[in-house]
Design a protein around this motif. Structure first.
Motif, PDB file in Angstrom:
ATOM      1  N   ALA A  44      -1.354 -10.624   2.345  1.00  0.00           N
ATOM      2  CA  ALA A  44      -0.588  -9.732   3.224  1.00  0.00           C
ATOM      3  C   ALA A  44       0.060  -8.612   2.423  1.00  0.00           C
ATOM      4  O   ALA A  44       0.531  -8.837   1.293  1.00  0.00           O
ATOM      5  CB  ALA A  44       0.482 -10.532   3.975  1.00  0.00           C
ATOM      6  N   PHE A  45       0.083  -7.428   3.008  1.00  0.00           N
ATOM      7  CA  PHE A  45       0.712  -6.288   2.335  1.00  0.00           C
ATOM      8  C   PHE A  45       1.235  -5.313   3.369  1.00  0.00           C
ATOM      9  O   PHE A  45       0.721  -5.211   4.483  1.00  0.00           O
ATOM     10  CB  PHE A  45      -0.274  -5.582   1.404  1.00  0.00           C
ATOM     11  CG  PHE A  45      -1.549  -5.127   2.065  1.00  0.00           C
ATOM     12  CD1 PHE A  45      -1.666  -3.857   2.602  1.00  0.00           C
ATOM     13  CD2 PHE A  45      -2.640  -5.985   2.153  1.00  0.00           C
ATOM     14  CE1 PHE A  45      -2.830  -3.437   3.214  1.00  0.00           C
ATOM     15  CE2 PHE A  45      -3.816  -5.578   2.766  1.00  0.00           C
ATOM     16  CZ  PHE A  45      -3.916  -4.304   3.305  1.00  0.00           C
ATOM     17  N   GLY A  46       2.271  -4.592   2.996  1.00  0.00           N
ATOM     18  CA  GLY A  46       2.882  -3.620   3.886  1.00  0.00           C
ATOM     19  C   GLY A  46       2.223  -2.261   3.780  1.00  0.00           C
ATOM     20  O   GLY A  46       1.390  -2.003   2.895  1.00  0.00           O
ATOM     21  N   GLY A  47       2.612  -1.372   4.670  1.00  0.00           N
ATOM     22  CA  GLY A  47       2.080  -0.023   4.638  1.00  0.00           C
ATOM     23  C   GLY A  47       2.464   0.749   3.394  1.00  0.00           C
ATOM     24  O   GLY A  47       1.830   1.762   3.055  1.00  0.00           O
ATOM     25  N   GLU A  48       3.486   0.266   2.668  1.00  0.00           N
ATOM     26  CA  GLU A  48       3.893   0.926   1.421  1.00  0.00           C
ATOM     27  C   GLU A  48       2.753   0.922   0.404  1.00  0.00           C
ATOM     28  O   GLU A  48       2.565   1.886  -0.341  1.00  0.00           O
ATOM     29  CB  GLU A  48       5.125   0.238   0.828  1.00  0.00           C
ATOM     30  CG  GLU A  48       6.379   0.301   1.676  1.00  0.00           C
ATOM     31  CD  GLU A  48       6.430  -0.746   2.767  1.00  0.00           C
ATOM     32  OE1 GLU A  48       7.414  -0.748   3.537  1.00  0.00           O
ATOM     33  OE2 GLU A  48       5.489  -1.577   2.859  1.00  0.00           O
ATOM     34  N   LEU A  49       1.994  -0.158   0.373  1.00  0.00           N
ATOM     35  CA  LEU A  49       0.862  -0.255  -0.562  1.00  0.00           C
ATOM     36  C   LEU A  49      -0.157   0.839  -0.275  1.00  0.00           C
ATOM     37  O   LEU A  49      -0.701   1.452  -1.195  1.00  0.00           O
ATOM     38  CB  LEU A  49       0.228  -1.638  -0.455  1.00  0.00           C
ATOM     39  CG  LEU A  49      -0.971  -1.945  -1.349  1.00  0.00           C
ATOM     40  CD1 LEU A  49      -0.970  -3.420  -1.758  1.00  0.00           C
ATOM     41  CD2 LEU A  49      -2.298  -1.627  -0.642  1.00  0.00           C
ATOM     42  N   VAL A  50      -0.405   1.088   1.011  1.00  0.00           N
ATOM     43  CA  VAL A  50      -1.353   2.139   1.389  1.00  0.00           C
ATOM     44  C   VAL A  50      -0.824   3.500   0.979  1.00  0.00           C
ATOM     45  O   VAL A  50      -1.540   4.329   0.408  1.00  0.00           O
ATOM     46  CB  VAL A  50      -1.627   2.078   2.901  1.00  0.00           C
ATOM     47  CG1 VAL A  50      -2.600   3.181   3.306  1.00  0.00           C
ATOM     48  CG2 VAL A  50      -2.175   0.713   3.298  1.00  0.00           C
ATOM     49  N   ASN A  51       0.458   3.750   1.251  1.00  0.00           N
ATOM     50  CA  ASN A  51       1.063   5.046   0.891  1.00  0.00           C
ATOM     51  C   ASN A  51       1.049   5.291  -0.609  1.00  0.00           C
ATOM     52  O   ASN A  51       0.966   6.434  -1.060  1.00  0.00           O
ATOM     53  CB  ASN A  51       2.499   5.112   1.401  1.00  0.00           C
ATOM     54  CG  ASN A  51       2.568   5.474   2.875  1.00  0.00           C
ATOM     55  OD1 ASN A  51       1.559   5.793   3.488  1.00  0.00           O
ATOM     56  ND2 ASN A  51       3.760   5.412   3.451  1.00  0.00           N
ATOM     57  N   ASP A  52       1.139   4.209  -1.391  1.00  0.00           N
ATOM     58  CA  ASP A  52       1.184   4.345  -2.850  1.00  0.00           C
ATOM     59  C   ASP A  52      -0.206   4.438  -3.470  1.00  0.00           C
ATOM     60  O   ASP A  52      -0.338   4.437  -4.699  1.00  0.00           O
ATOM     61  CB  ASP A  52       1.949   3.169  -3.468  1.00  0.00           C
ATOM     62  CG  ASP A  52       3.443   3.252  -3.193  1.00  0.00           C
ATOM     63  OD1 ASP A  52       3.902   4.316  -2.751  1.00  0.00           O
ATOM     64  OD2 ASP A  52       4.153   2.249  -3.413  1.00  0.00           O
ATOM     65  N   GLY A  53      -1.247   4.483  -2.649  1.00  0.00           N
ATOM     66  CA  GLY A  53      -2.595   4.709  -3.159  1.00  0.00           C
ATOM     67  C   GLY A  53      -3.229   3.532  -3.874  1.00  0.00           C
ATOM     68  O   GLY A  53      -4.121   3.713  -4.713  1.00  0.00           O
ATOM     69  N   VAL A  54      -2.813   2.315  -3.541  1.00  0.00           N
ATOM     70  CA  VAL A  54      -3.307   1.126  -4.237  1.00  0.00           C
ATOM     71  C   VAL A  54      -4.401   0.405  -3.433  1.00  0.00           C
ATOM     72  O   VAL A  54      -4.992  -0.550  -3.894  1.00  0.00           O
ATOM     73  CB  VAL A  54      -2.135   0.149  -4.530  1.00  0.00           C
ATOM     74  CG1 VAL A  54      -2.576  -1.029  -5.387  1.00  0.00           C
ATOM     75  CG2 VAL A  54      -1.008   0.893  -5.242  1.00  0.00           C
ATOM     76  N   LEU A  55      -4.693   0.894  -2.228  1.00  0.00           N
ATOM     77  CA  LEU A  55      -5.589   0.161  -1.330  1.00  0.00           C
ATOM     78  C   LEU A  55      -6.974  -0.063  -1.927  1.00  0.00           C
ATOM     79  O   LEU A  55      -7.486  -1.183  -1.910  1.00  0.00           O
ATOM     80  CB  LEU A  55      -5.708   0.898   0.002  1.00  0.00           C
ATOM     81  CG  LEU A  55      -6.603   0.215   1.055  1.00  0.00           C
ATOM     82  CD1 LEU A  55      -6.068  -1.166   1.400  1.00  0.00           C
ATOM     83  CD2 LEU A  55      -6.703   1.071   2.303  1.00  0.00           C
ATOM     84  N   ASN A  56      -7.594   0.966  -2.474  1.00  0.00           N
ATOM     85  CA  ASN A  56      -8.952   0.816  -2.991  1.00  0.00           C
ATOM     86  C   ASN A  56      -9.019  -0.207  -4.120  1.00  0.00           C
ATOM     87  O   ASN A  56      -9.957  -1.007  -4.199  1.00  0.00           O
ATOM     88  CB  ASN A  56      -9.488   2.163  -3.479  1.00  0.00           C
ATOM     89  CG  ASN A  56     -10.001   3.024  -2.343  1.00  0.00           C
ATOM     90  OD1 ASN A  56     -10.224   2.533  -1.231  1.00  0.00           O
ATOM     91  ND2 ASN A  56     -10.172   4.313  -2.589  1.00  0.00           N
TER      92      ASN A  56
END
Length: 451
Positions: A44-56
């Motif tokens: 599980a992860f929050g939208g902060e991870l997406v905003n910080d560019g770590v998704l890929n």
């Protein structure tokens, strides 16, 4: 250990490639691969991870876990994205960490944010460029109406409107998807039997999914909301009782307390392990899963309310555990007086007033070592992991005392220790004081494990 100052590292920052080190690491990882194949992890992860560019980067590591046979459920949040949508549309509402009312307008923003993130995740799993970790990866991601939700309702006179809570999950459907080799993706939205949509908290959804699926692990990827010791280092393992005590003390920041509370709840309800891992460290999921100490905080139930320090009143029960093994030569005879003298070194497992296991730790801190002795589980209680519980406790206790290596002497159980990471040594590897008391007539084998 990960701290707030750790930046994401790239492969270019890694030390020069060492073949022998790689082979040793790969062999050390093998037992974890065998253990986790076919097990369910909820990540599980929050939208902060997406905003910080770590998704890929995360998706690449998740894809590797999938390739190794781990069954995966991804649960994403969208709180910052929802707040951005609300701001763009001129609404004053903003969502924080706690449970808050969701208006009809905020629900529409939640739907838009969840849809956008879901598409980003699906796109990331669709990568297949040569010479990348996703090369030749053919991973299916399936999302759907797996979550039945109910309204939070009115609490203390406040109508929470479209804010919901998980009522149940379609476990059969989720397992069917994972058994086909696909990854399940859950967005923080649920639906009632009447077709209404509800805004859910990512943490609550992930915890509910892990409990319903009897997951091996619940993993929260956070902005380094791990638990730290007084010296600033990460507390890598917490018994659930200790986690609850920390929460009760009220010394944690709001975000860390929220994640730790959900981790504790998951473990209490049957999830084997719950982890808080910083996502700003490249490969943190792999490091947490495939290394002994990990890089985050792991909450476990291993104490079972049964693991405690021995007292003088326990000497008789410890003697009863030890005597059969002394009689058949497995253990060196100690005698009741010796156990009474050294009782503070013992930890016991107790259930309903019956002591059914024990272990002792004897430190030799001048040489950075500790001896583990008398690791015993009553035969009627064996086979359910009690020996593992005692071993992990002994390792934690030795580490807390300052020991860097743990050693055992054994004549009958060498394979058990080898399977758990001990390497054979010799008498000369023992602390000088212990060498002086080594019984050469027993010819015990020496096994050592780095902590």
């Amino acid at each position: 250990m990960a701290t707030n100052e750790v930046d994401t590292l790239s492969a270019q920052d890694a030390p020069e490639f060492a073949p022998a080190q790689f082979v040793r690491w790969f062999r050390e990882v093998a037992p974890y691969v065998h253990d986790f194949r076919g097990k369910t992890f909820v990540v599980a992860f929050g939208g902060e991870l997406v905003n910080d560019g770590v998704l890929n980067t995360l998706i690449q590591d998740i894809s590797l876990l999938s390739a190794l046979g781990v069954k995966l459920v991804l649960v994403h949040g969208s709180r910052p994205q929802v707040n951005e949508q609300l701001q763009l549309k001129g609404y004053a509402t903003r969502f924080g960490r706690g449970t808050e009312p969701t208006s009809a307008e905020a629900l529409e923003c939640a739907k838009e944010a969840a849809g956008e993130i879901r598409l980003d995740i699906e796109a990331s799993f669709s990568q297949g460029l040569p010479n990348t970790p996703m090369s030749h990866a053919h991973i299916r991601v399936i999302s759907g109406n797996f979550v039945t939700a109910r309204p939070v309702g009115i609490i203390d006179g406040v109508d929470y409107k479209h804010t919901g809570a998980v009522r149940k999950l379609d476990v059969n459907a989720l397992n069917a998807v994972m058994n086909q080799g696909a990854i399940v993706l859950l967005s923080p939205l649920g639906f009632s039997p009447t077709g209404e949509a509800f805004n859910l908290a990512m943490e609550d959804l992930a915890t509910s999914a892990a409990v319903a699926l009897r997951a091996e692990k619940l993993i929260f990827l956070t902005q380094d909301r791990t638990v730290h010791d007084e010296d600033g280092s990460v507390d890598t393992e917490l018994a659930r009782e200790d986690a609850d005590a920390l929460l009760a003390a009220g010394t944690l920041d709001e975000d860390t307390a929220s994640f730790l509370s959900h981790a504790s709840r998951a473990v209490k309800r049957g999830v084997a392990r719950a982890h808080l891992i910083p996502y700003n460290l490249d490969g943190s999921v792999l490091l947490e899963i495939f290394t002994h100490d990990g890089v985050g905080t792991m909450v476990v139930e291993d104490t079972l309310d049964d693991l405690r320090s021995a007292t003088v009143d326990d000497v008789g029960a410890i003697v009863q555990l030890i005597e059969p093994l002394e009689a058949d030569g497995t253990l060196v005879p100690r005698g009741r007086a010796v156990i009474e003298r050294d009782v503070e070194q013992f930890t016991v497992l107790e259930h309903d007033g019956v002591i059914y296991g024990c272990v002792a730790i004897n430190p030799y801190l001048g040489e950075g070592m500790a001896e583990m002795a008398c690791l015993i589980v009553h035969p009627e209680w064996q086979g359910s992991g009690e020996g593992e519980i005692l071993l992990r406790h002994a390792e934690s206790r030795a580490r807390a005392l300052g020991a860097r290596r743990l050693f055992v002497l054994t004549t009958r159980t060498s394979h058990w220790f080898i399977k758990r990471g001990f390497a054979q040594g010799g008498v000369s590897d023992l602390p000088k004081e212990r060498q002086a008391h080594y019984n050469r007539s027993r010819n015990s084998l020496v096994f050592i494990k780095r902590l």
